[in-house]
Design a protein around this motif. Structure first.
Motif, mmCIF file in Angstrom:
data_model
loop_
_atom_site.group_PDB
_atom_site.id
_atom_site.type_symbol
_atom_site.label_atom_id
_atom_site.label_comp_id
_atom_site.label_asym_id
_atom_site.label_seq_id
_atom_site.Cartn_x
_atom_site.Cartn_y
_atom_site.Cartn_z
ATOM 1 N N THR A 37 0.813 -1.237 -0.021
ATOM 2 C CA THR A 37 0.020 0.078 -0.030
ATOM 3 C C THR A 37 0.867 1.278 0.002
ATOM 4 O O THR A 37 1.992 1.214 0.291
ATOM 5 C CB THR A 37 -0.739 0.063 1.300
ATOM 6 O OG1 THR A 37 -0.001 0.056 2.450
ATOM 7 C CG2 THR A 37 -1.798 -1.197 1.276
ATOM 8 N N ARG A 38 0.383 2.242 -0.351
ATOM 9 C CA ARG A 38 1.043 3.830 -0.387
ATOM 10 C C ARG A 38 0.175 4.709 0.129
ATOM 11 O O ARG A 38 -0.958 4.807 0.070
ATOM 12 C CB ARG A 38 1.481 3.887 -1.773
ATOM 13 C CG ARG A 38 0.602 4.555 -2.737
ATOM 14 C CD ARG A 38 -0.566 3.858 -3.163
ATOM 15 N NE ARG A 38 -1.447 4.214 -4.328
ATOM 16 C CZ ARG A 38 -2.013 5.277 -4.201
ATOM 17 N NH1 ARG A 38 -2.481 5.894 -3.366
ATOM 18 N NH2 ARG A 38 -2.673 5.767 -5.500
ATOM 19 N N PHE A 39 0.917 5.608 0.677
ATOM 20 C CA PHE A 39 0.138 6.785 1.101
ATOM 21 C C PHE A 39 1.095 7.920 -0.010
ATOM 22 O O PHE A 39 2.181 8.094 0.209
ATOM 23 C CB PHE A 39 0.399 7.244 2.692
ATOM 24 C CG PHE A 39 -0.255 8.480 2.999
ATOM 25 C CD1 PHE A 39 -1.290 8.641 2.629
ATOM 26 C CD2 PHE A 39 0.616 9.391 3.653
ATOM 27 C CE1 PHE A 39 -1.993 9.932 3.234
ATOM 28 C CE2 PHE A 39 -0.122 10.715 4.289
ATOM 29 C CZ PHE A 39 -1.277 10.824 3.883
ATOM 30 N N PRO A 41 0.354 11.494 -0.865
ATOM 31 C CA PRO A 41 -0.158 12.934 -0.544
ATOM 32 C C PRO A 41 0.349 13.632 -1.542
ATOM 33 O O PRO A 41 1.581 13.556 -2.085
ATOM 34 C CB PRO A 41 0.144 13.366 0.795
ATOM 35 C CG PRO A 41 1.425 12.551 1.143
ATOM 36 C CD PRO A 41 1.323 11.215 0.330
ATOM 37 N N SER A 42 -0.144 14.646 -1.920
ATOM 38 C CA SER A 42 0.341 15.831 -2.699
ATOM 39 C C SER A 42 0.750 16.954 -1.954
ATOM 40 O O SER A 42 0.007 17.472 -0.845
ATOM 41 C CB SER A 42 -0.802 16.652 -3.616
ATOM 42 O OG SER A 42 -1.167 15.551 -4.482
ATOM 43 N N PRO A 43 1.880 17.459 -1.653
ATOM 44 C CA PRO A 43 2.527 18.229 -0.783
ATOM 45 C C PRO A 43 1.886 19.735 -1.034
ATOM 46 O O PRO A 43 2.499 20.755 -1.179
ATOM 47 C CB PRO A 43 3.894 18.406 -1.277
ATOM 48 C CG PRO A 43 4.021 18.096 -2.503
ATOM 49 C CD PRO A 43 2.748 17.358 -2.969
ATOM 50 N N ASN A 73 5.583 11.082 -2.691
ATOM 51 C CA ASN A 73 5.425 12.290 -2.827
ATOM 52 C C ASN A 73 4.758 12.838 -4.327
ATOM 53 O O ASN A 73 5.601 12.809 -5.076
ATOM 54 C CB ASN A 73 6.682 13.126 -2.662
ATOM 55 C CG ASN A 73 6.498 14.632 -2.454
ATOM 56 O OD1 ASN A 73 5.441 15.233 -2.775
ATOM 57 N ND2 ASN A 73 7.484 15.247 -2.027
ATOM 58 N N GLU A 74 3.602 13.215 -4.331
ATOM 59 C CA GLU A 74 3.016 13.349 -5.510
ATOM 60 C C GLU A 74 3.011 14.824 -5.774
ATOM 61 O O GLU A 74 2.217 15.749 -5.645
ATOM 62 C CB GLU A 74 1.430 12.904 -5.460
ATOM 63 C CG GLU A 74 1.407 11.241 -5.354
ATOM 64 C CD GLU A 74 0.450 10.709 -6.044
ATOM 65 O OE1 GLU A 74 -0.866 11.162 -6.252
ATOM 66 O OE2 GLU A 74 0.918 9.488 -6.584
ATOM 67 N N ASP A 75 4.202 15.312 -6.300
ATOM 68 C CA ASP A 75 4.411 16.650 -6.395
ATOM 69 C C ASP A 75 4.308 17.005 -7.789
ATOM 70 O O ASP A 75 5.246 18.124 -8.110
ATOM 71 C CB ASP A 75 5.719 17.068 -5.857
ATOM 72 C CG ASP A 75 6.963 16.368 -6.325
ATOM 73 O OD1 ASP A 75 6.783 15.487 -7.167
ATOM 74 O OD2 ASP A 75 8.151 16.524 -6.126
ATOM 75 N N THR A 233 0.444 14.366 -15.738
ATOM 76 C CA THR A 233 -0.611 14.812 -14.734
ATOM 77 C C THR A 233 -0.879 13.661 -13.683
ATOM 78 O O THR A 233 -0.266 12.643 -13.979
ATOM 79 C CB THR A 233 -2.006 14.957 -15.424
ATOM 80 O OG1 THR A 233 -2.318 13.736 -16.125
ATOM 81 C CG2 THR A 233 -2.087 15.962 -16.389
ATOM 82 N N TYR A 234 -1.347 13.894 -12.696
ATOM 83 C CA TYR A 234 -1.778 12.934 -11.667
ATOM 84 C C TYR A 234 -2.233 11.658 -11.918
ATOM 85 O O TYR A 234 -1.770 10.433 -11.799
ATOM 86 C CB TYR A 234 -2.790 13.257 -10.519
ATOM 87 C CG TYR A 234 -2.992 12.301 -9.643
ATOM 88 C CD1 TYR A 234 -2.480 11.604 -8.746
ATOM 89 C CD2 TYR A 234 -4.609 11.835 -9.901
ATOM 90 C CE1 TYR A 234 -3.161 10.635 -8.133
ATOM 91 C CE2 TYR A 234 -5.122 10.570 -9.200
ATOM 92 C CZ TYR A 234 -4.365 9.834 -8.368
ATOM 93 O OH TYR A 234 -4.934 8.916 -7.627
ATOM 94 N N HIS A 235 -3.242 11.631 -12.862
ATOM 95 C CA HIS A 235 -3.720 10.437 -13.557
ATOM 96 C C HIS A 235 -2.669 9.419 -13.916
ATOM 97 O O HIS A 235 -2.530 8.240 -13.796
ATOM 98 C CB HIS A 235 -4.901 10.644 -14.419
ATOM 99 C CG HIS A 235 -5.906 11.660 -14.014
ATOM 100 N ND1 HIS A 235 -6.749 11.171 -13.053
ATOM 101 C CD2 HIS A 235 -6.486 12.635 -14.474
ATOM 102 C CE1 HIS A 235 -7.694 12.226 -12.900
ATOM 103 N NE2 HIS A 235 -7.514 12.896 -13.828
HETATM 104 N N1 GLU Z 1 -1.959 12.860 -4.422
HETATM 105 C C1 GLU Z 1 -3.278 12.389 -4.749
HETATM 106 C C2 GLU Z 1 -4.158 13.174 -3.579
HETATM 107 O O1 GLU Z 1 -3.389 13.599 -2.752
HETATM 108 C C3 GLU Z 1 -3.421 10.888 -4.304
HETATM 109 C C4 GLU Z 1 -4.838 10.179 -4.476
HETATM 110 C C5 GLU Z 1 -4.316 8.740 -4.564
HETATM 111 O O2 GLU Z 1 -3.976 8.159 -3.430
HETATM 112 O O3 GLU Z 1 -4.402 8.143 -5.621
HETATM 113 O O4 GLU Z 1 -5.224 13.611 -3.635
#
Ligand code: GLU
Length: 554
Positions: A37-39, A41-43, A73-75, A233-235
Motif C-alpha cells: 500500500t502507499r500513502f 499525498p500531494s504536498p 510524494n505526488e508533487d 498529470t496525476y492520473h
Molecule cells: N495525490 C493524490 C491526492 O493527494 C493521491 C490520490 C491517490 O491516493 O491516488 O489526492
C-alpha cells in the motif's frame, strides 16, 4: 512516417523501454497475500483527517499481511506546492508510529522502488508516454487554451457534456505527418491519452468498500503531459508509479471514484493489471448549529486538521483508536476482546466500512482519551503533559520540571485504583485542572483564584482546623480526625445526623470539608480532598486560608 517517428521526435533522448523498467522494478518477493500500500499525498497543504484515515488504513493493511507500506510524494503540480508539507507529513506519520517502510525524505531513500518523489521520475514517465504514442494510444494536441475554452462554452450552451471526446477531440484525427509538421514548426502542445471507452456503455468494477460500481466508460482524451513543465498529470503518474512500485491496494478518498474508468483504461492500455481500490468515504460530523450530519470542512472545522490533535495534546493512542472506529465500527469491540493486541493486528475489512460517510465526533475521541489516560501511571501522565508543555506552554513546563515530585503526586490522585479518575481529556486541558496546586498560579491573582466562588463563611473555623492538621497516614484516619473536629465545634459528624435535627448543630462535617476545599483550591469541585491536603501540607494549608481571609477583608 510512423507513430514511432512521432514518439522519437517528441522524446529524442528517451532510450529506456517499458521492459527495461519492468526489469528494474520486478515483482516484489513477498508472502502470498501480502499487501503493498502507499500513502501518496500531494504536498499542497497540511494533513487533514481524511488523509490520515487513509494512511492508517494503508498501514494496517500492509502490517497485517506482512506487506509493505510506502510513502510517495505526488508533487507533479509544482505551482501548488506548500513549503514543509512533506516534513510535516513525515512528522505526523512518525508521531503516530505509521512510519513508512519505503520513502524518500531529506536526501535519504529507503527501498528499491524509488525515486519516491514524482518530480524525480520524469524520465520514467516519458518512457511510458513514448510507448503510448508508439502504440497509438496517445497523441499531441495543439488546441490552445482559448480554443478549448470556447469549445467548453459552446458545449454548455448546447447542453452537451463538456470535455475533449468524440468529435470534439479535434487533434485525435490529425495525421502523423500533420502532427510532426506542427511540432517541427514549434506549435505548443500537450500529450493526450487516446481513450477507448464509449460513454453510452457501462463500465463495471468492484470497489472494496462500495462494492460493484457502474459508471459510464471513459471517452475523455485527458491530457497526460502538460506542456508547461513536462511532468505528467496525476492520473498518468499514479498509474506508472502504482504499477512499477507493485502496489496491490490503493486507498484513497472517494472523490477519485469517478476517475476509475479513466484509470483502468490507462492501466489496460499498457496491458497492466490494475490494483484493488478502496475508496474511503467522506468524513462527516454533526453540525454544531443545525445538528445535521455534514462533511468535515478543512476551512471551517478545527478538527479537520491533524495539527489540532497535537495542539490539544490528545494521546496518539486515543487518536488512532478513534480513527480505527471510523474505519470499522466493530473495532472497539475487537479491541476490548483483545486488549493486548496492537491496532495493526486488527483484521480491517473494507466491506465493513460505511460507504455513505464516516462519522467522526470529538465527544467520542474525548471518551476514548479519558479512559486511556485513566489507565496510565502517574509517570506516564507526567511525561505526556510534559512533552506537550515543552512545545506549547513553557511556563507550565518549567513548573512541571522544577516541581517534579509534587507534580507526580498530583497526577497520582485517584490513579492506579479500581475506579481511577477519568476527568483528564487531553494534555492541554490538564493545566487548568491542576493549576491551583502550584503556588505561583494559586497566589498570582486573588480575584482570579476565587472568581468561581460565593463567599465562604466560618473562615476562623477553618483556621482552627488548619492548626490541628497533621499528616495522616490513611484517609480513614484523616476523616475520623475531621469528624472529631466537627463534633468539638458543634457540627454533626454526618449529614444524616444533621438532617435529623438541624437545630442541634451549626452544620455538618461535609460543610467544613466543602468550605475548606473552596478556600484552598478556589474550586467548587476537585478530586479527593484528603489527597489534596496531603500534597499541600500544613503550612501551605494555613497560608491559603490566610490568603482567602485577606481576599475577603480587602
Ligand atoms: N495525490 C493524490 C491526492 O493527494 C493521491 C490520490 C491517490 O491516493 O491516488 O489526492
Amino acid at each position: 512516417m510512423t507513430s514511432k517517428d512521432l514518439a522519437d521526435l517528441i522524446f529524442p533522448n528517451i532510450d529506456k523501454t517499458i521492459e527495461d523498467y519492468e526489469k528494474m522494478y520486478p515483482e516484489r518477493d513477498l508472502e502470498e497475500g501480502a499487501k503493498v500500500t502507499r500513502f501518496a499525498p500531494s504536498p499542497t497543504g497540511f494533513m487533514h483527517i481524511g488523509n490520515f484515515l487513509s494512511a492508517v488504513i494503508d498501514y494496517v493493511l500492509a502490517k497485517n499481511s506482512k506487506g509493505v507500506f510506502y510513502l510517495r510524494n505526488e508533487d507533479t503540480d509544482k505551482t501548488r506546492e506548500v513549503e514543509n508539507a512533506v516534513s510535516s507529513i513525515m512528522k505526523i506519520l512518525s508521531t503516530y508510529d505509521l512510519y513508512p517502510d519505503e520513502y524518500e525524505f531529506q536526501e535519504e531513500t529507503k527501498g528499491n522502488y524509488g525515486p519516491y518523489i514524482q518530480s524525480e521520475r520524469k524520465e520514467i514517465y516519458h518512457a511510458f508516454i513514448k510507448h503510448l504514442i508508439e502504440i497509438g494510444r496517445a497523441y499531441p494536441c495543439f488546441c490552445t487554451r482559448e480554443t478549448l475554452e470556447e469549445q467548453r462554452k459552446n458545449q454548455e450552451m448546447d447542453k452537451e457534456r463538456t470535455g475533449y471526446y468524440g468529435d470534439y477531440a479535434f487533434c485525435r484525427s490529425l495525421t502523423i505527418e500533420e502532427q510532426i509538421e506542427k511540432i517541427k514548426a514549434g506549435v505548443p502542445y500537450v500529450i493526450r491519452f487516446k481513450s477507448s471507452g464509449d460513454f453510452e456503455k457501462k463500465f463495471i468494477f468492484d470497489d472494496l468498500v462500495k462494492g460493484r460500481i457502474e459508471l459510464p466508460e471513459n471517452d475523455q482524451d485527458v491530457p497526460i503531459m502538460k506542456s508547461d513543465n513536462q511532468l505528467p498529470t496525476y492520473h498518468f503518474a499514479h498509474l506508472v508509479d502504482d504499477h512499477l512500485m507493485r502496489t496491490t491496494h490503493v486507498v484513497r478518498g472517494e472523490e477519485w471514484l469517478s476517475s476509475v474508468p479513466l484509470h483502468i483504461d490507462l492501466f489496460r492500455s499498457f496491458g497492466f493489471r490494475p490494483p484493488k481500490y478502496i475508496h474511503i468515504p467522506l468524513i462527516m460530523k454533526k453540525d454544531e448549529e443545525t445538528g445535521n450530519a455534514r462533511k468535515i470542512s478543512k476551512r471551517k472545522d478545527k478538527e479537520a486538521s491533524m495539527s489540532y490533535y497535537e495542539e490539544k495534546g490528545y494521546p496518539t493512542y486515543a487518536v488512532i483508536e478513534a480513527i480505527m472506529t471510523i474505519a470499522n465500527s466493530n473495532y472497539e469491540e475487537w479491541h476490548q476482546a483483545h486488549p493486548e493486541k496492537d491496532f495493526t493486528d486488527f483484521p480491517f475489512s473494507p466491506k465493513k466500512m460505511s460507504s455513505s460517510g464516516a462519522y467522526f465526533d470529538l465527544e467520542k475521541l474525548d471518551n476514548i482519551s479519558k479512559n486511556y489516560i485513566s489507565r496510565l501511571t502517574k509517570e506516564e501522565v507526567y511525561n505526556g503533559v510534559l512533552s506537550w508543555a515543552k512545545k506549547y506552554d513553557a511556563d507550565f513546563c518549567k513548573h512541571l520540571e522544577d516541581e517534579k515530585e509534587k507534580s507526580l503526586a498530583i497526577f497520582n490522585i485517584e490513579r492506579e485504583q479500581k475506579k481511577p479518575r477519568k476527568d483528564y481529556i487531553n494534555w492541554s486541558s490538564i493545566k487548568s485542572q491542576v493549576s491551583y496546586f502550584y503556588e505561583d498560579y494559586f497566589y498570582e491573582d486573588k480575584e482570579k483564584t476565587y472568581q468561581e466562588l460565593e463567599e465562604v463563611e466560618n473562615v476562623e473555623l477553618l483556621k482552627e482546623y488548619a492548626s490541628t492538621y497533621q499528616d495522616y497516614p490513611t484517609e480513614n484516619e484523616w476523616f475520623e480526625a475531621m469528624k472529631q473536629f466537627a463534633i468539638t465545634h458543634q457540627f454533626a459528624p454526618s449529614p444524616k445526623m444533621y438532617q435529623e435535627d438541624p437545630t442541634l448543630y451549626q452544620g455538618h462535617v461535609g460543610m467544613i470539608c466543602e468550605a475548606l476545599r473552596r478556600v484552598i483550591t478556589g474550586r467548587k469541585e476537585t478530586p479527593n480532598l484528603f489527597q489534596i491536603l496531603a500534597i499541600l501540607g500544613k503550612d501551605e494549608l494555613q497560608k491559603r486560608i490566610q490568603f482567602y481571609q485577606d481576599y475577603i477583608n480587602q
